[in-house]
Enzyme design. Structure first.
Site, mmCIF file in Angstrom:
data_model
loop_
_atom_site.group_PDB
_atom_site.id
_atom_site.type_symbol
_atom_site.label_atom_id
_atom_site.label_comp_id
_atom_site.label_asym_id
_atom_site.label_seq_id
_atom_site.Cartn_x
_atom_site.Cartn_y
_atom_site.Cartn_z
ATOM 1 C CB CYS A 75 -64.461 39.805 20.583
ATOM 2 S SG CYS A 75 -64.996 38.294 21.350
ATOM 3 C CG HIS B 17 -66.703 35.434 19.379
ATOM 4 N ND1 HIS B 17 -66.553 36.795 19.426
ATOM 5 C CD2 HIS B 17 -67.266 35.161 18.189
ATOM 6 C CE1 HIS B 17 -67.004 37.328 18.311
ATOM 7 N NE2 HIS B 17 -67.448 36.342 17.546
#
Length: 161
Positions: free
Chosen positions: A50, A103
């Site tokens: 991610c 993120h």
């Protein structure tokens, strides 16, 4: 020349398995956005995890160059948050907004620099805003300059142990 508004939508683990890319998963709103805007078909994931993948997209540099070689919630961060696309767009006269899970900054990190109230605290949305609700609210406002709206979803994230 009129500068276009930019709506950047990112979701975990979706890949190209949705309608605009020819798959059977029906996503009519995304299909309409693709038909009315620009759909990039020559995309490549620079990293299988991610934070490094997102950081590469938002900085234009490889994880080993930008410093994000691990997950933000495990302490990894960009070497220079000034390389985030938001800064180049600001210099070009864009206003920016963030709705959802970016993120690429750990708790207290600085990636959530935004002109709207959707700044990040770690990798969660400030004030618990729903990314869809935040994006719709932003899009419903009048804008006198072009915008970069960055909308991030953590669903459909594969379960992580």
């Amino acid at each position: 020349m009129t500068r276009p508004n930019i709506l950047y939508i990112h979701s975990h683990d979706t890949g190209r398995y949705i309608q605009p890319y020819g798959h059977a998963v029906q996503t009519p709103v995304l299909q309409q956005l693709a038909e009315d805007g620009i759909l990039f078909r020559q995309n490549f994931c620079i990293n299988p995890t991610c934070s490094p993948s997102r950081a590469a997209l938002l900085t234009g540099s490889y994880p080993h160059e930008n410093g994000m070689t691990g997950l933000a919630h495990r302490g990894w961060s960009l070497n220079d948050y000034g390389r985030h696309i938001i800064h180049a767009l600001r210099e070009a006269g864009y206003v920016s907004a963030l709705a959802g899970t970016q993120h690429i900054a750990h708790a207290g990190g600085g990636a959530g620099r935004s002109d709207e109230p959707w700044k990040t605290i770690g990798y969660d949305v400030d004030l618990g805003r729903n990314p869809t609700r935040g994006a719709v609210e932003f899009l419903g406002k009048p804008h006198d300059q072009p915008f970069f709206l960055s909308v991030h979803f953590d669903k459909p994230h594969f379960p992580v142990n």
